[in-house]
Design an enzyme around this catalytic site. Structure first.
Site, PDB file in Angstrom:
ATOM      1  N   CYS A  11      71.732  19.188  17.228  1.00  0.00           N
ATOM      2  CA  CYS A  11      71.940  20.320  18.126  1.00  0.00           C
ATOM      3  C   CYS A  11      72.408  19.806  19.498  1.00  0.00           C
ATOM      4  CB  CYS A  11      70.655  21.108  18.275  1.00  0.00           C
ATOM      5  SG  CYS A  11      69.265  20.100  18.792  1.00  0.00           S
ATOM      6  N   CYS A  14      70.072  17.587  21.401  1.00  0.00           N
ATOM      7  CA  CYS A  14      69.870  16.226  20.908  1.00  0.00           C
ATOM      8  C   CYS A  14      70.991  15.314  21.401  1.00  0.00           C
ATOM      9  CB  CYS A  14      69.829  16.220  19.387  1.00  0.00           C
ATOM     10  SG  CYS A  14      68.783  17.489  18.695  1.00  0.00           S
TER      11      CYS A  14
END
Lengths: 77, 325
Positions: A11, A14
């Site tokens: 995502c 991250c």
């Protein structure tokens, strides 16, 4: 030599975390390897339920949020 | 409480820029400034408050609590309530799901949490207060929590474990009501605040662009669509309106921040609130990207049943809203 792992399923948060870690490592001058772990089975071995999480030398130091560069530098030292 | 924001908006539009108070553009701009400032303030307050609650009830603690205590049916409600205070990121849904399964928490309870978490979150609450007022917000939050609870109970009755992915079944077989050692952070509130505050800024950074665009579109519509415009198409008597609104919303992917300001204008222009809320719940609560992520842990059939039940509950609450309000 420190082993850093960023756990996350890919995502935006991250990716952001990986960037923060890279910056922090460069800033602190500590020797470290950075690995991004995206496989969910691999992530679950660390028993984290909220990503992104940061693991330094097999110890979970951050979970569920994007850390600041300053914070990571302190963790590295 | 927000009178001063209105004064400020009036001053900027009529005195500073000197627009004609009768003009559409002036009205639209005034509405835009007032709504943006008010909503941003509310968002800061709500996100900050939720951040504090969440700091004391992190997800690991929630899991341990649900895993440890026998609650005789109340666990669905508890999971749903925990879903409210936990900020939801769809990318975390899979690790969270596995964590719950591994902790021996029943599938239905896990679903309760997964349903309420995106549906009733800090951003949606802040926007709701700003756009619809406190009373509607309370009704929304309560119905969101009940929706998660009831859907979870229905899903647990269906015994859906067999539709999990094989590797998750393995995890399930080894599940134990263990208490993962979790380092309870004994920090004072003062020590927590900087972290909470940076989270607030982080969340705001993510939603502000959507909020501003949403309010801008809403402001334009507000000035140009005549009052009661939608009433002729979507009255409360039109029984199909709620299901159509909910079904249309499920494939749409957006966070509450972009949709809510527009929904508010639609309601002001005559769409019944229940229909609008069914639409909103569909957009926020269920999304295709989330379904794609869940494919890693469950079969398509299970995702279908999960989405189907939740959609059904959304439609029912849409009707209820239209009757009550």
């Amino acid at each position: 030599m420190k082993k850093i792992k960023v756990l996350g399923t890919g995502c935006p948060k991250c990716i952001q975390t990986t960037q923060v870690i890279t910056d922090a490592v460069n800033q602190s001058g500590v020797e470290a390897s950075i690995e991004k772990v995206e496989d969910i089975m691999e992530i679950m071995k660390y028993n984290v339920m909220s990503t992104p999480a940061v693991v330094i030398n097999d110890e979970i130091v951050i979970k569920g949020r994007v850390p600041s560069v300053k914070e990571v530098v302190e963790l590295l030292n | 409480m927000f009178d001063w924001v209105q004064h400020m908006a009036d001053w900027i539009v009529y005195d500073l820029i000197q627009l004609d108070p009768q003009a559409h553009l002036a009205n639209a701009l005034n509405f835009f400034i007032y709504d943006s400032v008010k909503i941003l303030l509310l968002l800061v307050i709500v996100i900050f408050f939720m951040g504090i609650v969440n700091s004391y009830f992190p997800i690991d603690r929630v899991k341990n609590y649900l895993s440890r205590n026998k609650l005789y049916g109340l666990e669905y409600l508890m999971a749903s309530l925990f879903g409210v205070v936990t900020p939801f990121c769809s990318c975390s849904s899979v690790p969270l799901f596995i964590g719950f399964v591994r902790g021996g928490i029943p599938l239905g309870v896990t679903f309760s949490f997964l349903i309420t978490s995106p549906l009733v979150n800090e951003v949606a609450i802040g926007l709701f207060v700003g756009l619809f007022g406190l009373k509607t917000t309370v009704i929304y939050v309560v119905s969101g929590v009940l929706l998660g609870t009831i859907s979870g109970i229905i899903l647990s009755r269906l015994r859906l474990e067999r539709y999990l992915s094989p590797w998750v079944l393995e995890v399930l077989a080894n599940a134990q009501r263990d208490q993962d050692l979790f380092q309870q952070e004994k920090q004072s509130l003062a020590q927590r605040l900087p972290v909470i505050w940076s989270e607030v800024l982080e969340i705001l950074k993510g939603v502000v662009p959507y909020v501003i665009v949403g309010i801008a579109i809403g402001g334009l519509m507000h000035g140009y669509i005549p009052n009661g415009f939608f009433e002729q198409y979507m009255s409360k008597d039109n029984l199909l309106a709620v299901p159509i609104a909910a079904l249309m919303a499920v494939p749409m992917y957006s966070n509450a921040s972009g949709v809510l300001p527009i929904v508010q204008v639609l309601v002001a222009k005559g769409i019944p609130l229940g229909t609008a809320i069914a639409f909103m719940m569909g957009v926020v609560g269920l999304s295709l990207p989330e379904a794609m992520l869940l494919k890693k842990v469950m079969t398509i059939k299970l995702i279908g049943i999960f989405f189907g039940i939740v959609t059904l509950c959304i439609i029912i609450s849409g009707y209820l809203f239209n009757i009550i309000l």
